[in-house]
Every structure is written in C-alpha cells, then in structure tokens.
Design a protein around this motif. Structure first.
Motif, PDB file in Angstrom:
ATOM      1  N   GLU A   1       0.821  -1.218   0.000  1.00 23.95           N
ATOM      2  CA  GLU A   1       0.000   0.000   0.000  1.00 23.95           C
ATOM      3  C   GLU A   1       0.855   1.268   0.000  1.00 23.95           C
ATOM      4  OE1 GLU A   1      -0.874  -2.557   1.843  1.00 23.95           O
ATOM      5  OE2 GLU A   1      -2.998  -2.938   1.475  1.00 23.95           O
TER       6      GLU A   1
ATOM      7  N   LEU B   1       1.318   4.479  -2.582  1.00 26.10           N
ATOM      8  CA  LEU B   1       1.148   5.858  -2.113  1.00 26.10           C
ATOM      9  C   LEU B   1       2.380   6.695  -2.443  1.00 26.10           C
ATOM     10  CD1 LEU B   1      -1.086   7.318  -0.494  1.00 26.10           C
ATOM     11  CD2 LEU B   1       0.230   6.908   1.557  1.00 26.10           C
ATOM     12  N   LYS B   2       3.539   6.087  -2.263  1.00 26.36           N
ATOM     13  CA  LYS B   2       4.786   6.808  -2.509  1.00 26.36           C
ATOM     14  C   LYS B   2       4.895   7.240  -3.972  1.00 26.36           C
ATOM     15  CE  LYS B   2       8.948   5.811  -0.278  1.00 26.36           C
ATOM     16  NZ  LYS B   2      10.127   4.977  -0.071  1.00 26.36           N
TER      17      LYS B   2
ATOM     18  N   TRP C   1       2.624  10.084  -4.425  1.00 30.02           N
ATOM     19  CA  TRP C   1       3.163  11.204  -3.648  1.00 30.02           C
ATOM     20  C   TRP C   1       4.190  11.960  -4.472  1.00 30.02           C
ATOM     21  CZ3 TRP C   1       1.572  13.290   0.778  1.00 30.02           C
ATOM     22  CH2 TRP C   1       2.444  14.036   1.559  1.00 30.02           C
TER      23      TRP C   1
ATOM     24  N   GLU D   1      -6.541   1.684  -9.581  1.00 35.55           N
ATOM     25  CA  GLU D   1      -5.514   2.297  -8.752  1.00 35.55           C
ATOM     26  C   GLU D   1      -6.000   3.599  -8.129  1.00 35.55           C
ATOM     27  OE1 GLU D   1      -1.371   1.415 -10.191  1.00 35.55           O
ATOM     28  OE2 GLU D   1      -1.295   3.607 -10.004  1.00 35.55           O
TER      29      GLU D   1
ATOM     30  N   GLN E   1      -8.152   3.089  -5.178  1.00 33.39           N
ATOM     31  CA  GLN E   1      -7.343   2.607  -4.068  1.00 33.39           C
ATOM     32  C   GLN E   1      -6.567   3.754  -3.419  1.00 33.39           C
ATOM     33  OE1 GLN E   1      -4.894  -0.662  -5.245  1.00 33.39           O
ATOM     34  NE2 GLN E   1      -4.619  -1.378  -3.149  1.00 33.39           N
ATOM     35  N   LEU E   2      -6.070   4.637  -4.286  1.00 35.63           N
ATOM     36  CA  LEU E   2      -5.308   5.777  -3.763  1.00 35.63           C
ATOM     37  C   LEU E   2      -6.183   6.690  -2.919  1.00 35.63           C
ATOM     38  CD1 LEU E   2      -2.977   6.754  -6.707  1.00 35.63           C
ATOM     39  CD2 LEU E   2      -2.282   6.309  -4.359  1.00 35.63           C
TER      40      LEU E   2
ATOM     41  N   LEU F   1      -6.575   5.179   0.279  1.00 37.98           N
ATOM     42  CA  LEU F   1      -5.307   5.229   1.009  1.00 37.98           C
ATOM     43  C   LEU F   1      -5.101   6.580   1.687  1.00 37.98           C
ATOM     44  CD1 LEU F   1      -2.634   3.396  -1.128  1.00 37.98           C
ATOM     45  CD2 LEU F   1      -2.751   3.382   1.358  1.00 37.98           C
ATOM     46  N   TYR F   2      -5.349   7.642   0.929  1.00 40.11           N
ATOM     47  CA  TYR F   2      -5.174   8.970   1.516  1.00 40.11           C
ATOM     48  C   TYR F   2      -6.148   9.182   2.665  1.00 40.11           C
ATOM     49  CZ  TYR F   2      -1.779  10.772  -1.770  1.00 40.11           C
ATOM     50  OH  TYR F   2      -0.620  10.988  -2.473  1.00 40.11           O
TER      51      TYR F   2
ATOM     52  N   VAL G   1      -4.780   7.341   5.613  1.00 40.29           N
ATOM     53  CA  VAL G   1      -3.647   8.049   6.224  1.00 40.29           C
ATOM     54  C   VAL G   1      -4.147   9.217   7.079  1.00 40.29           C
ATOM     55  CG1 VAL G   1      -1.603   9.460   5.765  1.00 40.29           C
ATOM     56  CG2 VAL G   1      -1.966   7.364   4.489  1.00 40.29           C
TER      57      VAL G   1
ATOM     58  N   VAL H   1       4.651   8.138   8.393  1.00 40.22           N
ATOM     59  CA  VAL H   1       4.286   7.927   6.993  1.00 40.22           C
ATOM     60  C   VAL H   1       4.900   9.023   6.125  1.00 40.22           C
ATOM     61  CG1 VAL H   1       2.358   7.952   5.351  1.00 40.22           C
ATOM     62  CG2 VAL H   1       2.152   6.682   7.485  1.00 40.22           C
TER      63      VAL H   1
ATOM     64  N   LEU I   1       7.406   8.439   3.087  1.00 38.48           N
ATOM     65  CA  LEU I   1       7.085   8.850   1.720  1.00 38.48           C
ATOM     66  C   LEU I   1       8.165   9.752   1.148  1.00 38.48           C
ATOM     67  CD1 LEU I   1       3.247   9.598   1.954  1.00 38.48           C
ATOM     68  CD2 LEU I   1       4.343   7.606   0.934  1.00 38.48           C
TER      69      LEU I   1
ATOM     70  N   LYS J   1       1.895   0.249   8.988  1.00 37.90           N
ATOM     71  CA  LYS J   1       1.564  -0.470   7.752  1.00 37.90           C
ATOM     72  C   LYS J   1       0.403  -1.425   7.987  1.00 37.90           C
ATOM     73  CE  LYS J   1       6.049  -0.406   5.465  1.00 37.90           C
ATOM     74  NZ  LYS J   1       7.282  -1.165   5.221  1.00 37.90           N
TER      75      LYS J   1
ATOM     76  N   LEU K   1      -2.837   0.469   8.407  1.00 39.78           N
ATOM     77  CA  LEU K   1      -3.374   0.919   7.120  1.00 39.78           C
ATOM     78  C   LEU K   1      -4.069  -0.229   6.394  1.00 39.78           C
ATOM     79  CD1 LEU K   1      -0.640   3.308   5.661  1.00 39.78           C
ATOM     80  CD2 LEU K   1      -2.942   3.892   6.409  1.00 39.78           C
ATOM     81  N   LYS K   2      -3.448  -1.400   6.453  1.00 38.81           N
ATOM     82  CA  LYS K   2      -4.045  -2.580   5.818  1.00 38.81           C
ATOM     83  C   LYS K   2      -5.407  -2.882   6.431  1.00 38.81           C
ATOM     84  CE  LYS K   2      -0.851  -5.840   3.695  1.00 38.81           C
ATOM     85  NZ  LYS K   2       0.317  -5.061   3.404  1.00 38.81           N
TER      86      LYS K   2
ATOM     87  N   LEU L   1      -7.984  -0.459   5.290  1.00 34.13           N
ATOM     88  CA  LEU L   1      -8.372  -0.674   3.891  1.00 34.13           C
ATOM     89  C   LEU L   1      -9.132  -1.971   3.679  1.00 34.13           C
ATOM     90  CD1 LEU L   1      -5.146   0.632   2.193  1.00 34.13           C
ATOM     91  CD2 LEU L   1      -7.403   1.642   2.029  1.00 34.13           C
ATOM     92  N   ASN L   2      -8.788  -2.985   4.451  1.00 33.36           N
ATOM     93  CA  ASN L   2      -9.484  -4.272   4.296  1.00 33.36           C
ATOM     94  C   ASN L   2     -10.095  -4.700   5.626  1.00 33.36           C
ATOM     95  OD1 ASN L   2      -8.209  -4.606   1.594  1.00 33.36           O
ATOM     96  ND2 ASN L   2      -6.385  -4.794   2.886  1.00 33.36           N
TER      97      ASN L   2
END
Lengths: 204, 164
Positions: free
Chosen positions: A3, A7-8, A11, B102, B105-106, B109-110, B113, B124, B128, B155, B158-159, B162-163
């Motif tokens: 994940e 994201l990276k 980013w 994607e 998903q992004l 993800l944001y 976060v 994070v 990044l 990590k 976050l998983k 998301l799930n």
C-alpha cells in the motif's frame, strides 16, 4: 503492491501540483502573527504568575479592626522568594522551547514549562488556604472578645466545630479552584499529552 | 542586515516550499486549514532561522520545524474539520464501493492516512519522503528500532483500515 509503495509513487507524482507561492506571499507570511500553542501558554502563564505576585504583595485586609499578629504577615512576605523562584524556573523552561528540537523533546519542554506554572498555582492555592484559615481563626477569636474570654467559655465542641468549618471551607475552595484549573488545561494540552504519550509508549 | 537575512530566508523557503505543502497535505483536510498551517510553519521557520547554522541542509531542517509545528505548536483553528477517529462504519460503506482501480485505491489510502494519529502521520510522511530510519528516529526523538517497529504497525493499521 505494498500500500505504502503505491502511495509513494503517487506522492512523488503530486509534487508538481502543489501551489507555488511567490516571494512576496511568503514574505508577508513571515510577518504575520503566530497562533502557536506556546504563545497561548506563555500569555496564560504570565497572567497566573502576575496574579500570584499581586496576591502576595497586596495582603488583602478585610476587616481593619482586627489586629493580626506580625508573624502572620511575615509568613505572607516569606512566600515572595518562593514565587520568584517559580517565575525564574518558568522563564528558564520557556527559553528552552525550540522548534528545532526533535518532536519528543519539544513536547517534553512545553509540558515542563506548563508544569512549573501548575506547581506555582498549587502552591498559591494551598498557601492561601492555610493562610486564610489561620486568619479566620484569629479573627473569630478576636470577634468573640479575645483569646482569654473565648478560652473560658468555649469547650472542646466549639473548638472542634470552628476548626472543622475552617478546614472544610479551605479544602472546598482549593478543590474547586484546582478542578477548574485541571479542566482548562486538560482541554488546552489534550493534544500535546496524547502525542507525548504516544511517543513515550514507543520507548517502553 | 536583517532585511538581507529575511530575503535570503524567503528565497530558500520559496525554493523548498513543497516540503511545507506536503506537511500541510497530511495534517489538514481543507484549503483554509492548509493555508493556516502553511503560515504557522513559515512563522516558526523564520523564528528559528537565526539559529539555523547551515551545518544541516536547509531542507532537512525544514522537515523538523515543519513537523514540530504540525504536531505540537499548531492550534487547530475552528474552521478546521477534525480528523476523524478510526470509524469502522464509514469504512464498511467505502469497502463495498471498493474498486480495484488504482485511483480508487489511492483515494482510500489517503483517507486512511488521514485517520492515523499525529505521530503515525509523521512516520508515513518521512517514509514517503524517502527518509531512512536514522533520520526518522532523530526527527521524532525515538530509537531507530522503535521507529521500525512503529512503522510496521502503521503499515498493518493501514491494511486493516483498507481491508476491514
């Protein structure tokens, strides 16, 4: 894909989409007023420190007819060096706050600064409590015709009730004041405490 | 002299302003708050600038002051909508809409976060930005081992978000 790797990637792509502030815009910002929590803490602390000093210097005399012994007044002035010590400590701690420290140290220093003022206020409250308890005791005895007369007529029960009432009132006063104080700082420092705990938890 | 210093500072900040924007992106969730935080970071950087000795890179120094401001010094203004605590209900609904593309998903993800706490966000963010664990640990004031442990937990977290 992991994940965070996804994201990276995004980013890095987003790099070109950020707003680009001009030299003038940034210049203006450097001259605007800060609203940082440290500033707030500093001002609130100054008020508290000032109030404590005023309270110590201007010994309130409610009733002029009652003559208080000089030792009681002396104790009042004796607190001034203690208060000054607290103020110096506060200033030293405040100076140690630096935005270039690491996160943990920065939060620690801010909380330490706050703690000094907390002890200062606690000292003031307890001292005022004891001081006024003694003053009320003396005033009461004088009002009832002096120590000898009081001694002749009063029995253990009167003594006990008098002391109990004074102690209860002082304790109540301190408890209410401290409760309000605790509430105020609970709200103000909630985020700092939470983040500091989070970092401390990691070190166990 | 002071004016000259100030212009040099503004010049350097302007060049590296993306670092500040990125901090704001993680720690705020609307344009007003973004600007507020940007301004506060700028003020804090300028205040600390006389102490900046140049033995570290200007950008490295910015990361530290920027994060410190976001995590510690910045007072949330009323306009700012609070970052929500972990909210399962909301995420169950989102999970149903979950699409494998994607972009979708992004987005999630944001959002995930943004639900992390301040310290986790900092981890994070530095990750990044390709910072190594040494720098992460030095910025936060924890040991390298603990930075690694915490990163793994983030990590995982976050998983889970998301799930569910």
């Amino acid at each position: 894909m992991d994940e965070l790797e996804l994201l990276k990637k995004d980013w890095k792509n987003a790099e070109k989409h950020y707003p680009s502030l001009s030299h003038d815009e940034i210049y203006k910002m450097t001259h605007s007023k800060s609203s940082s929590i440290v500033k707030w803490i500093f001002y609130i602390s100054l008020i508290e420190l000032g109030l404590g000093l005023i309270l110590a210097l201007v010994n309130p005399r409610i009733d002029n007819e009652i003559i208080y012994p000089t030792w009681l007044e002396a104790i009042g002035y004796f607190t001034i060096p203690v208060l000054i010590y607290f103020i110096v400590m506060f200033y030293k701690n405040y100076k140690s706050i630096s935005a270039t420290d690491n996160v943990r140290k920065l939060i620690k220093n801010i909380l330490k600064t706050r703690k000094t003022v907390k002890y200062y206020v606690l000292f003031n409250l307890i001292f005022t409590g004891i001081f006024s308890a003694i003053a009320v005791f003396i005033a009461y005895i004088q009002a009832s015709g002096g120590y000898e007369k009081f001694n002749e007529t009063a029995h253990f029960k009167e003594y006990a009730i008098l002391v109990l009432v004074i102690v209860l009132f002082s304790a109540l006063f301190i408890a209410i004041a401290y409760g309000l104080y605790y509430l105020l700082y609970g709200i103000l420092l909630k985020r700092l405490n939470r983040n500091y705990d989070e970092l401390k938890k990691l070190e166990v | 002299m002071n004016k000259e210093l100030e212009h040099r500072f503004v010049e350097q900040l302007q060049k590296h302003q993306n670092i500040v924007h990125k901090v704001c992106r993680l720690y705020t969730n609307n344009a007003d708050a973004h600007n507020d935080l940007f301004q506060e970071i700028t003020i804090q950087l300028w205040r600390a600038y006389p102490k900046f000795r140049g033995d570290s890179k200007f950008s490295t120094w910015m990361y530290r002051v920027g994060l410190n401001t976001a995590i510690t010094l910045y007072r949330k203004s009323k306009r700012r909508i609070n970052t929500q605590e972990f909210n399962t209900v909301e995420f169950k609904i989102k999970a149903e809409e979950y699409d494998d593309t994607e972009e979708q998903q992004l987005k999630l993800l944001y959002k995930a976060v943004h639900q992390l706490n301040d310290i986790e966000k900092a981890l994070v963010f530095l990750y990044l930005e390709d910072k190594d664990y040494r720098e992460i640990s030095q910025t936060l004031g924890i040991t390298e081992v603990n930075a690694r442990v915490k990163m793994n937990r983030v990590k995982k977290k976050l998983k889970t978000i998301l799930n569910p």
